[in-house]
Enzyme design. Structure first.
Site, short mmCIF file in Angstrom:
data_model
loop_
_atom_site.label_atom_id
_atom_site.label_comp_id
_atom_site.label_asym_id
_atom_site.label_seq_id
_atom_site.Cartn_x
_atom_site.Cartn_y
_atom_site.Cartn_z
N ALA A 82 34.20 32.57 51.85
CA ALA A 82 33.32 32.02 52.90
C ALA A 82 33.63 30.55 53.19
CB ALA A 82 31.86 32.17 52.47
N PHE A 84 32.49 26.50 54.76
CA PHE A 84 31.42 25.55 54.41
C PHE A 84 30.29 25.51 55.43
CE2 PHE A 84 33.95 23.02 57.37
CZ PHE A 84 32.96 22.35 58.09
N LYS A 108 33.62 34.28 46.85
CA LYS A 108 34.01 32.87 46.66
C LYS A 108 33.39 32.00 47.74
CE LYS A 108 37.40 30.00 47.85
NZ LYS A 108 36.64 28.72 47.80
N GLU A 111 33.98 25.53 48.10
CA GLU A 111 33.73 24.64 46.96
C GLU A 111 32.82 23.46 47.33
OE1 GLU A 111 37.28 23.22 49.17
OE2 GLU A 111 36.58 25.17 48.46
N ARG A 112 32.64 23.24 48.66
CA ARG A 112 31.79 22.12 49.08
C ARG A 112 30.31 22.48 49.09
NH1 ARG A 112 35.65 21.25 54.20
NH2 ARG A 112 37.30 20.02 53.22
N SER A 161 39.15 28.80 58.74
CA SER A 161 40.16 28.23 59.64
C SER A 161 41.36 29.17 59.82
CB SER A 161 40.67 26.90 59.07
OG SER A 161 41.45 27.15 57.90
N CYS A 216 32.03 27.81 64.84
CA CYS A 216 33.09 28.34 65.71
C CYS A 216 32.59 28.52 67.14
CB CYS A 216 33.66 29.64 65.16
SG CYS A 216 32.41 30.78 64.60
#
Length: 307
Positions: A82, A84, A108, A111-112, A161, A216
């Site tokens: 996924a 952020f 997952k 990480e932010r 992205s 998006c």
């Protein structure tokens, strides 16, 4: 189905709590964060009904001595990666649908913004999900490579992205996995002269600057046709009136960008536009937010006469 019925109730009960976590880590306004959770909740609600939608079929006597039966079988272990910008909505697009179809899942988060997913996973456990059915992995490139390469993982779902999506699609497919990659999008609006002016201006401002443009479906380009070109000054006025602040502050319309690098990139793009001959009607680069002077804020920005 019973687990998901309990789960959707737990999400409803904790919606404000999850939203606060999103705003704390991601920066979006609380109203935006609540929308983030709510859109994910709608998928969880749909998951409750999927059990009756995935029944197999039988067709007796389709010809002499022949019946057909169809079975829908789980794939096995599925994985999700996924981005952020929607820390609750996008994971909730992924694991509920895979799991209600009988698969186990490895998720997952970005990480932010791992907090919201960890909270959602805890609620899923509280709803009665057996241990080991939903698993979470944290990290960046190594975690992604692990998902793409591990022989037990049969399918991968990705949102993010183009660069990451193309890589995951190529590497995962090479290892024989089913990969769906929803990649970076651009949203353009064409405004015709007979459009409802008030409504259109409000929609343009909301679409362009909501979530600090980090979605998006953010409207990056508006083409004003004929008479509609005269609305530009009013568009600028409305954009100017948006309040830029930390997402948890009352009255904030847009929060910060996700990182210093994101801010730098946006400022560079504005500069590039000006160098290429566009006129800068509204410049959000110099914005300072009281109490958050080192924040990653960029205010609403409008470039016109773009070639």
């Amino acid at each position: 189905q019973q687990i998901f019925l309990r789960y959707q109730q737990l999400i409803k009960d904790n919606l404000k709590e999850i939203s606060k976590l999103i705003t704390f880590e991601q920066g979006k306004t609380l109203a935006d964060a609540e929308g983030d959770v709510f859109r994910g909740l709608q998928v969880v609600e749909h998951a409750c009904s999927v059990t009756s939608l995935i029944l197999g079929e039988t067709m007796p006597s389709i010809t002499k001595d022949m019946d057909t039966y169809t079975y829908r079988l789980p794939l096995g272990v599925c994985a999700g990666i996924a981005p952020f910008n929607f820390p609750a909505m996008i994971p909730l697009w992924m694991f509920p649908m895979a799991m209600v179809c009988g698969n186990t899942f490895l998720m997952k988060p970005s990480e932010r913004v791992p907090g919201a997913l960890m909270f959602l996973a805890k609620l899923f456990q509280d709803a009665g999900a057996p241990d080991g059915t939903l698993n979470i992995i944290h990290g960046q490139h190594e975690a992604v490579n692990f998902i793409c390469d591990h022989p037990d993982i049969r399918a991968i779902s990705f949102v993010g992205s183009n660069q990451a999506g193309e890589y995951i699609y190529e590497r995962g497919s090479r290892n024989g996995k089913r990969v769906q990659a929803n990649m970076g999008a651009k949203n353009h609006g064409v405004v015709m002269p007979d459009a409802n002016k008030e409504n259109t201006l409000n929609q343009l401002v909301g679409a362009a600057f909501g979530a600090a443009g980090q979605r998006c479906m953010a409207l990056s380009t508006a083409i004003l046709v004929g008479e509609a070109q005269k609305w530009l000054p009013e568009l600028v006025e409305r954009a100017k009136n948006l309040r830029v602040n930390a997402g948890d502050q009352p009255g904030a319309d847009l929060g910060p960008l996700i990182s210093p690098q994101a801010k730098e990139r946006v400022c560079h793009l504005i500069e590039k536009g000006v160098k290429e001959g566009a006129s800068l009607l509204l410049d959000g680069r110099s914005i300072k937010v009281k109490g958050y002077e080192n924040g990653n804020f960029v205010g609403p920005t409008i470039l016109a006469s773009v070639k």
